[in-house]
Write an enzyme that holds these catalytic residues in place. Structure first.
Site, PDB file in Angstrom:
ATOM      1  N   HIS A 101      -4.045   0.550  -3.852  1.00 58.40           N
ATOM      2  CA  HIS A 101      -5.231   1.073  -4.537  1.00 58.40           C
ATOM      3  C   HIS A 101      -6.011  -0.209  -4.715  1.00 58.40           C
ATOM      4  O   HIS A 101      -5.651  -1.277  -5.399  1.00 58.40           O
ATOM      5  CB  HIS A 101      -5.144   1.839  -5.647  1.00 58.40           C
ATOM      6  N   ARG A 129       0.840   9.692   2.780  1.00 55.97           N
ATOM      7  CA  ARG A 129      -0.181  10.766   1.973  1.00 55.97           C
ATOM      8  C   ARG A 129      -1.694  10.935   2.974  1.00 55.97           C
ATOM      9  O   ARG A 129      -2.111  10.131   3.754  1.00 55.97           O
ATOM     10  CB  ARG A 129      -0.687  10.052   0.945  1.00 55.97           C
ATOM     11  N   GLU A 155      -4.864  17.439  -8.447  1.00 58.92           N
ATOM     12  CA  GLU A 155      -5.457  16.653  -8.854  1.00 58.92           C
ATOM     13  C   GLU A 155      -7.075  17.086  -9.343  1.00 58.92           C
ATOM     14  O   GLU A 155      -7.909  16.264  -9.608  1.00 58.92           O
ATOM     15  CB  GLU A 155      -5.797  15.410  -7.894  1.00 58.92           C
ATOM     16  N   ASP A 168      -8.280  11.667 -10.715  1.00 60.74           N
ATOM     17  CA  ASP A 168      -9.321  12.781 -10.087  1.00 60.74           C
ATOM     18  C   ASP A 168      -9.532  14.007 -11.034  1.00 60.74           C
ATOM     19  O   ASP A 168     -10.661  14.384 -11.448  1.00 60.74           O
ATOM     20  CB  ASP A 168      -9.008  13.252  -8.701  1.00 60.74           C
ATOM     21  N   ARG A 172      -0.577   7.463 -11.764  1.00 53.35           N
ATOM     22  CA  ARG A 172      -1.598   6.950 -12.744  1.00 53.35           C
ATOM     23  C   ARG A 172      -2.170   5.729 -12.444  1.00 53.35           C
ATOM     24  O   ARG A 172      -1.432   4.831 -11.683  1.00 53.35           O
ATOM     25  CB  ARG A 172      -0.479   6.445 -13.909  1.00 53.35           C
ATOM     26  N   ARG A 199     -14.854   7.925  -4.915  1.00 58.53           N
ATOM     27  CA  ARG A 199     -13.349   7.777  -5.468  1.00 58.53           C
ATOM     28  C   ARG A 199     -13.379   7.657  -6.849  1.00 58.53           C
ATOM     29  O   ARG A 199     -14.219   7.042  -7.368  1.00 58.53           O
ATOM     30  CB  ARG A 199     -12.594   7.133  -4.640  1.00 58.53           C
TER      31      ARG A 199
HETATM   32  P1  PGA Z   1      -6.913   7.986  -5.374  1.00 54.68           P
HETATM   33  O1  PGA Z   1      -6.524   7.445  -6.499  1.00 54.68           O
HETATM   34  O2  PGA Z   1      -8.356   8.070  -5.267  1.00 54.68           O
HETATM   35  O3  PGA Z   1      -6.175   7.305  -4.167  1.00 54.68           O
HETATM   36  O4  PGA Z   1      -6.762   9.753  -5.365  1.00 54.68           O
HETATM   37  C1  PGA Z   1      -7.113   7.504  -7.630  1.00 54.68           C
HETATM   38  C2  PGA Z   1      -6.761   6.431  -8.757  1.00 54.68           C
HETATM   39  O5  PGA Z   1      -5.598   5.913  -8.547  1.00 54.68           O
HETATM   40  O6  PGA Z   1      -7.608   6.178  -9.580  1.00 54.68           O
END
Ligand code: PGA
Length: 876
Positions: free
Chosen positions: A138, A393, A503, A540, A578, A710
């Site tokens: 991420h 994923r 989510e 999310d 998280r 996002r």
């Molecule tokens: P994602 O993760 O956008 O990959 O679902 C969000 C995050 O970790 O805040």
């Protein structure tokens, strides 16, 4: 601040001083004086001196162009150094209890002894202990790898300097090294020039394993074993694997078109290469040590009667590992691979090493066996020959689209238009059928082809190389069945765990029903072998409904899932998605786990570790050992001394709080006509896209608005202007509403007795402490059209009211009264963050006014973004 932080303060000031020397050497005394003037003004402004605040703004506005970048870098680098000093402090000998709790496991055992938990239950909980950390790519790590490397070296110097018997010569040379490292950082770019590729990200993840976890995991197990022996009188079995490392790097293709099946294949090969490389080093070291002659029959037989039997076996392993490296190297470079025996199963390492271990024990050399060899055996169990387990994923609609294309091609109609019931009936029929569904002569669209290729890539792997297949934005049972069908069609011979990720608020609320439906399907029950993994999406859902409402929905979903699975005799693993920041579900590990519903950790902990949190929590062996200790004690505690079940009236109150806060949040974020233009103007949302943080785009749909943004850039943007809106909006307002209805006493009771609720308030306090009303106002004045100012005013006045409401429930006068150390750390940093914020607002207004801002301006802006992120200690 209290004396007990003296060691920390002195490290911070040493590093600051050395940075000052570097700045002076590089840019002269004048610049250093300017930095110092800004720092002093910021300090005084933070203490409430408004004149100095005005002066500070003035000085920053007047900065000549050539000073903008070095000033921004000075504050940014200082914050990085502070982070290092703090991180070092958590493992330092001078560490205070409030900062770190190295004996959390011992303390737990003590409490268990005083409780009525039986020894059998304790031992069972230890036996079931499972911590699975899932490293994700991420895009929240701002620091470059080369910077991180230097910061690690700085940490090492600090630990050298701490030794009481260090000679003056050693001290001098360590200090010199420190200064060199700081100068190296100063003279390097802190912002990446190019976006990392998914393979770069995977390599980075493997480097974390090599540099930290490879050491930390056996160290942690060794320490845990000692504690077990002291407290419970036994040790972990030799094949225990309480820690597993998984990864999303190169496997998570959700919204990331750069992660293709070919990339997934490559990162899997790379992981195996890295594992072979690391084991080869281990075997080499063991070969140097295990020159003993005496051995049991088994080892003598394995060694063909060699004089030094252990070495003989190790040399064979060494050959096997180097062959494996050669073959993998050839495969990675598309060259013909030599035809030699290679490692294909972890057992090929385990069997001979375990035989050596037993023989050493049997021949009276247990002390030798229990050294490096034991560490290697632990690694074989925890990492295996694949190093990590790679998760895949993908978003639910991509699978549905693939099936829709097939059904249309076959003239069966359009899958995507069918009812959920029809979809399920079709999927179950196809899953139970012997005949393939995919037509031979069909040319799917590129997008669908990629989905199919990914499934084929999965099918080609050994099961142990993979973790689970996570479906983001999962909504229905058919979403899960669809993936099973695609895997079957790809010829997947093993049971891949398909894990729905719920989510959004609605999807979390619906999670129980989806899993219930699945568990009622005979084919599904037969296939899953009583194991179900479900992922809970923290960010999310918070972006969708606000933190309070999302937090309660997560809690209720977990609780319901635990009970559905328990009723059906299915083992449930909850996978927590998280982030580091509170708006993305972040919280100190212990508090976070203890605030989960009872029994939700029975299946162990599977949790994402993301971006900068990987560095903060796992980046150094000692720090990683502390984190593993913390997780262990929290999981054991949650399973053995579970938090109370919420009382019925608490639940009802939470339902009300959740509804009110969700409405309050959505009425602004979705309902306020000025919201989107305000967000775009008041935060650097658009400019963030220029920061090459990760391989994936910041939006799912490049043309979409805030809804397709996002969660990470959403939170990131709001943290930069210090309003941190998504992390608090709605929560305090709901609390105030409930107080106004006369329920203060009940909220106080919930806060005293229910960790779920008190943790939520604690996190709100931390967010409030990180906000800065004056900074947010300053951004408005500089960047937002005056017609939108009233929204900013409304939000700030809500924030003020919310703070009062939370303090009232907690009976506190100040924020973070229970965590003076945390509060002090935030206040200290604010002095350095504030000038960066003011500079950022200035730079944003300048770059927005120009059609083609100069690269220097853009670069300085990026430095302020990175610096503020370092100061707040998390980005997304
Ligand atoms: P994602 O993760 O956008 O990959 O679902 C969000 C995050 O970790 O805040």
């Amino acid at each position: 601040m209290n004396d007990k932080y003296n060691a920390l303060r002195s490290n911070v000031s040493t590093l600051g001083h050395l940075l000052g020397n570097t700045i002076k050497a590089a840019h002269g005394e004048e610049l250093l004086d300017k930095v110092e003037e800004i720092r002093q003004l910021s300090k005084s402004a933070a203490a409430g001196n408004d004149d100095d605040r005005d002066k500070l703004i003035d000085v920053l506005q007047q900065l000549p162009n050539d000073q903008l970048l070095p000033v921004a870098r000075a504050f940014s680098q200082f914050l990085n150094l502070t982070n290092i000093a703090e991180q070092f402090h958590t493992t330092s000998r001078h560490c205070d209890k409030q900062v770190c709790n190295p004996d959390s496991i011992d303390a737990l055992f003590e409490r268990l002894q005083q409780s009525d938990v039986s020894e059998t239950d304790t031992d069972k909980a230890v036996e079931d202990l499972k911590i699975e950390l899932v490293l994700t790519a991420h895009p929240t790590e701002v620091a470059r790898r080369t910077t991180i490397h230097k910061l690690v070296q700085i940490n090492k110097c600090l630990s050298q300097l701490e030794l009481s018997d260090i000679s003056s010569q050693e001290r001098a040379s360590t200090e010199l090294r420190l200064e060199q490292l700081i100068a190296q950082s100063w003279h390097s770019d802190e912002i990446r020039q190019q976006r990392p590729t998914p393979v770069d990200e995977a390599r980075w993840g493997y480097a974390v394993i090599e540099n930290s976890l490879w050491q930390a995991v056996p160290d942690f197990i060794r320490q845990f074993d000692q504690k077990l022996e002291q407290n419970r009188g036994y040790k972990l079995p030799i094949d225990a694997a309480p820690v597993q490392i998984s990864s999303w790097m190169g496997g998570d293709r959700d919204g990331n078109p750069f992660v293709t099946h070919a990339i997934t294949r490559e990162v899997l090969l790379l992981a195996r290469w890295k594992a072979a490389d690391l084991f080869l080093q281990d075997i080499q070291a063991l070969n140097n040590e295990l020159s003993m002659v005496k051995a049991n029959d088994e080892v003598n037989a394995l060694a063909d009667g060699a004089h030094e039997p252990y070495r003989h076996i190790l040399r064979e392993l060494r050959t096997l590992l180097s062959n494996t490296l050669d073959v993998l190297h050839a495969q990675l470079n598309d060259q013909p691979a030599p035809s030699v025996p290679v490692l294909t199963e972890t057992d090929q390492l385990w069997q001979p090493l375990h035989a050596i271990y037993q023989s050493l024990h049997e021949c009276g050399m247990g002390i030798i066996a229990d050294g490096c060899l034991l560490d290697t055996l632990r690694r074989v169990q925890c990492f295996g020959i694949n190093l990590i387990k790679l998760d895949i994923r993908q978003e639910s609609t991509r699978h549905a689209n693939a099936l829709a294309e097939v059904t249309r091609y076959l003239g069966m109609g359009d899958y995507s238009q069918w009812s959920e019931q029809d979809k399920q009936a079709f999927l179950i029929r196809e899953l139970s059928s012997q005949r393939p569904l995919l037509p031979l002569k069909w040319t799917p669209s590129d997008e669908v082809q990629e989905v199919l290729n990914t499934c084929r890539t999965i099918a080609e792997q050994p099961r142990e190389a993979l973790g689970s297949y996570v479906i983001s934005m999962a909504r229905t049972a058919s979403d899960v069945l669809a993936v099973h069908l695609l895997l079957k069609e790809a010829g997947c011979q093993f049971r891949m765990d398909v894990c729905p990720l719920f989510e959004t608020l609605d999807d979390l609320n619906n999670a129980e029903s989806v899993i219930k439906q699945l568990l009622n399907i005979d084919w599904y029950r037969g296939f899953i072998q009583n194991f179900q993994m479900v992922m809970i999406g923290y960010s999310d859902s918070a972006k969708d409904a606000g933190v309070m409402s999302a937090g309660w929905a997560q809690y209720k979903a977990m609780e319901a899932l635990v009970s559905v699975c328990e009723e059906s005799g299915v083992d449930l693993v909850l996978f927590h998605g998280r982030g580091g920041t509170i708006g993305r579900g972040g919280a100190p590990a212990h508090a976070a786990l203890l605030s989960q519903p009872p029994k939700s950790l029975k299946g162990g902990l599977r949790v994402t570790e993301q971006g900068e949190m990987i560095r903060f929590k796992l980046g150094l062996p000692e720090v990683a050992v502390n984190s593993l200790n913390m997780y262990t004690s929290a999981i054991l505690e949650a399973n053995l001394l579970p938090p109370p079940e919420p009382k019925q009236h608490w639940r009802e109150r939470m339902d009300a709080l959740s509804d009110i806060s969700c409405d309050a949040y959505r009425s602004i974020v979705r309902g306020h006509k000025d919201f989107v233009p305000y967000f775009r103007a008041a935060t650097p949302e658009l400019e963030l896209g220029k920061l090459p943080l990760g391989s994936r785009p910041s939006k799912r749909n490049p043309k979409g608005g805030v809804e397709s943004l996002r969660a990470i850039p959403w939170i990131f943007a709001w943290s930069q202007n210090r309003l941190l809106l998504p992390a608090w909006l709605g929560a305090g307002q709901a609390i105030q509403h409930v107080i106004d209805q006369g329920h203060l006493a009940e909220l106080e009771e919930m806060c005293r007795e229910w960790p779920f609720f008190s943790t939520r308030l604690g996190m709100l306090e931390m967010v409030y402490t990180k906000t800065s009303l004056s900074t947010s106002k300053y951004y408005d004045e500089k960047l937002v059209p005056s017609s939108l100012w009233s929204l900013g005013e409304t939000l700030r006045s809500r924030l003020n009211n919310d703070i009062r409401a939370v303090l009232m429930v907690e009976n506190s006068d100040h924020l973070m009264e229970q965590d003076p150390w945390g509060a002090e750390a935030i206040r200290l940093r604010n002095i350095y963050v504030e000038p960066l914020s003011m500079l950022q607002a200035e730079l944003l207004s300048r770059t927005r006014a120009e059609e083609n801002p100069t690269p220097e301006l853009d670069n300085t802006l990026m430095v302020t973004i990175a610096g503020i992120a370092a100061g707040l200690r998390n980005t997304g």
